[in-house]
Design an enzyme around this catalytic site. Structure first.
Site, PDB file in Angstrom:
ATOM      1  N   ASP A  14       0.963  -1.364  -0.004  1.00 13.26           N
ATOM      2  CA  ASP A  14       0.160  -0.361  -0.159  1.00 13.26           C
ATOM      3  C   ASP A  14       0.864   1.333  -0.250  1.00 13.26           C
ATOM      4  O   ASP A  14      -0.121   2.402   0.535  1.00 13.26           O
ATOM      5  CB  ASP A  14      -0.691  -0.059   1.335  1.00 13.26           C
ATOM      6  CG  ASP A  14      -1.455  -1.036   0.813  1.00 13.26           C
ATOM      7  OD1 ASP A  14      -2.266  -1.526   0.232  1.00 13.26           O
ATOM      8  OD2 ASP A  14      -1.545  -1.620   2.480  1.00 13.26           O
ATOM      9  N   LYS A  17       2.482   2.284  -4.679  1.00 13.46           N
ATOM     10  CA  LYS A  17       3.544   2.096  -6.657  1.00 13.46           C
ATOM     11  C   LYS A  17       2.766   1.839  -7.275  1.00 13.46           C
ATOM     12  O   LYS A  17       3.693   2.337  -8.575  1.00 13.46           O
ATOM     13  CB  LYS A  17       3.483  -0.184  -6.284  1.00 13.46           C
ATOM     14  CG  LYS A  17       4.419  -0.042  -4.978  1.00 13.46           C
ATOM     15  CD  LYS A  17       4.165  -1.294  -5.102  1.00 13.46           C
ATOM     16  CE  LYS A  17       3.620  -2.531  -4.352  1.00 13.46           C
ATOM     17  NZ  LYS A  17       2.596  -2.180  -3.220  1.00 13.46           N
ATOM     18  N   HIS A  42      -4.167  -1.262  -6.784  1.00 20.77           N
ATOM     19  CA  HIS A  42      -3.314   0.026  -7.761  1.00 20.77           C
ATOM     20  C   HIS A  42      -4.157   0.846  -7.698  1.00 20.77           C
ATOM     21  O   HIS A  42      -4.376   0.923  -8.233  1.00 20.77           O
ATOM     22  CB  HIS A  42      -2.252  -0.796  -8.888  1.00 20.77           C
ATOM     23  CG  HIS A  42      -1.343  -1.180  -8.231  1.00 20.77           C
ATOM     24  ND1 HIS A  42      -0.245  -2.485  -8.671  1.00 20.77           N
ATOM     25  CD2 HIS A  42      -0.410  -1.852  -6.088  1.00 20.77           C
ATOM     26  CE1 HIS A  42       0.749  -2.648  -7.954  1.00 20.77           C
ATOM     27  NE2 HIS A  42       0.572  -2.681  -6.542  1.00 20.77           N
ATOM     28  N   GLN A 223       2.073  -5.960  -3.175  1.00 22.03           N
ATOM     29  CA  GLN A 223       2.406  -6.063  -1.722  1.00 22.03           C
ATOM     30  C   GLN A 223       3.644  -5.566  -1.580  1.00 22.03           C
ATOM     31  O   GLN A 223       4.448  -4.510  -2.015  1.00 22.03           O
ATOM     32  CB  GLN A 223       2.811  -7.498  -1.154  1.00 22.03           C
ATOM     33  CG  GLN A 223       1.233  -8.143  -1.690  1.00 22.03           C
ATOM     34  CD  GLN A 223       1.056  -8.964  -2.593  1.00 22.03           C
ATOM     35  OE1 GLN A 223       1.597  -9.554  -3.433  1.00 22.03           O
ATOM     36  NE2 GLN A 223      -0.752  -9.089  -3.369  1.00 22.03           N
TER      37      GLN A 223
END
Length: 429
Positions: A14, A17, A42, A223
């Site tokens: 989180d 990215k 995302h 992740q």
């Protein structure tokens, strides 16, 4: 020759990215996902449109970018088709630009049933999975009983494998987890129907990547490093390798071809689900970070646990990924705080540590040692130049660089792709 740049999360996921990949994807030929499944989330913001992607690489919003799902990713046919339809409804063409490795392990309904039944059986000791079947699918892969993406297009082979593996998993569901079995014929019929729509996306991903080595390619992790199955805070981890090393095993790119590894970190720390989190805040500051940072999971909607920046944990992430640069996100969330703390070490049973404990299960007993810095009252939101940052914000970032030992490449201070100050672009310099 082009450049191969890897972007991974340097905390517990989180970190933002998706925005970083979306920003960098403007100039690449391809974006590659190399691990994880649709438990990743995302979020991309472009103008007044918000896109939430889970399986398809974030570069899909650019019409000239090819997107690859590498064989390290576990793929739910249902989730993949839903995402394709969502993009089509927004006028984004996917066919001819999205390619899925023939070797991807499939997530099927019995994996979801197993995942949820196991979590329910654990009660207070549950890991905090998304309940989407990721772990059981990776288990099948390691046990060499998985059905793979290529199996979808050979119906007789698919049926034979499916009936064998479902007999095993239904036995576990009924006799060990005491829950209802999954209907075998229904799974077979529904999945083979889905295969007709998925056939155009079948591809030899390593070969396609090899043929693009004269152009720039971006590799997108899911992740975060501290959730890696081997390197993370086990057992409160995901079921795949989330580090930069997984690029080679999960996509087929040789390790000597990786040019840059960018670690994405929030200006503070968050975590979803169970597991140790030494800098977690259970006070008004933690609540402020959660609300101001909109810290709710893209995939699950669960509220995220919030705390101060942990330089010790990020330094470990830098070591095992050989980060060439950092991207700091959500700096603006810290605006207005009188003081800001950084974790520079731990205390464990009366002893001082400057790294994670050797026995990672002792991490839950670590107490943070903080360094306190002055905050700033000026707004950093939407700042696009380092020179425009408040003095104390610059000092904070400089201290992060010194503690982690990695230079900062980019600073994000807003949700839109333009809300970023670029110090060094990993593709152009």
């Amino acid at each position: 020759m082009g450049k191969n740049v890897v972007v991974v999360g340097a905390q517990w996921g989180d970190e933002g990215k998706g925005k970083v990949v979306d920003l960098l994807a403007q100039r690449v030929a391809a974006v590659v996902r190399f691990q994880g499944g649709h438990n990743a989330g995302h979020t991309l913001v472009t103008g007044d449109k918000v896109f939430k992607l889970h399986l398809i690489p974030s570069g899909i919003l650019y019409p000239n970018v090819q997107c690859f799902v590498g064989h390290g990713v576990v793929v739910s046919p249902t989730a993949l088709l839903e995402e394709i339809e969502m993009l089509h409804s927004q006028g984004i063409e996917v066919q001819g630009r999205l390619f899925v490795s023939a070797a991807c392990t499939l997530i099927l309904p019995y994996h979801v049933a197993l995942d949820r039944a196991r979590e329910a059986a654990k009660g207070v000791e549950k890991i905090g999975t998304t309940g989407r079947g990721i772990g059981p699918a990776y288990e099948d892969q390691v046990a060499r009983r998985a059905l793979r993406f290529a199996d979808l297009f050979v119906p007789s082979r698919f049926e034979k494998k499916l009936r064998t593996v479902m007999a095993y998993h239904n036995f576990v569901l009924e006799n060990l987890l005491h829950t209802e079995p999954v209907n075998e014929q229904q799974v077979l019929d529904e999945t083979l129907t889905q295969s007709e729509k998925l056939k155009p996306f079948l591809e030899d991903v390593p070969l396609r990547i090899a043929k693009l080595q004269d152009q720039d390619i971006l590799f997108e992790g899911a992740q975060g490093v501290l959730l890696d199955i081997n390197q993370g805070t086990y057992p409160f981890v995901t079921s795949s390798n989330t580090t930069a090393g997984a690029v080679s095993t999960g996509s087929g790119l040789g390790p000597r071809h990786i040019d840059e590894v960018v670690g994405v970190v929030k200006a503070y720390t968050t975590r979803v689900g169970g597991g140790p989190f030494p800098t977690e805040l259970h006070d008004s500051v933690g609540d402020l970070l959660r609300e101001k940072g909109k810290e709710y999971g893209t995939t699950t909607g669960r509220s995220r646990r919030c705390g101060w920046f942990d330089a010790v944990a990020v330094r470990r992430a830098a070591q095992i990924n050989s980060f060439s640069g950092l991207c700091i996100t959500k700096l603006d969330v810290l605006d207005g705080l009188e003081t800001i703390k950084i974790c520079v070490g731990y205390r464990l049973h009366g002893q001082s540590l400057d790294s994670l404990p050797i026995d990672i299960e002792q991490f839950q007993d670590c107490e943070p040692v903080y360094e306190e810095l002055p905050g700033w009252h000026e707004s950093t939101e939407k700042i696009q130049s380092v020179d425009a940052l408040p003095k104390h914000a610059k000092k904070y970032l400089e201290r992060i660089e010194a503690l982690v030992g990695v230079p900062i490449y980019m600073i994000s201070s807003g949700p839109d792709r333009s809300d970023v100050a670029i110090i060094k672009h990993p593709f152009t310099e």
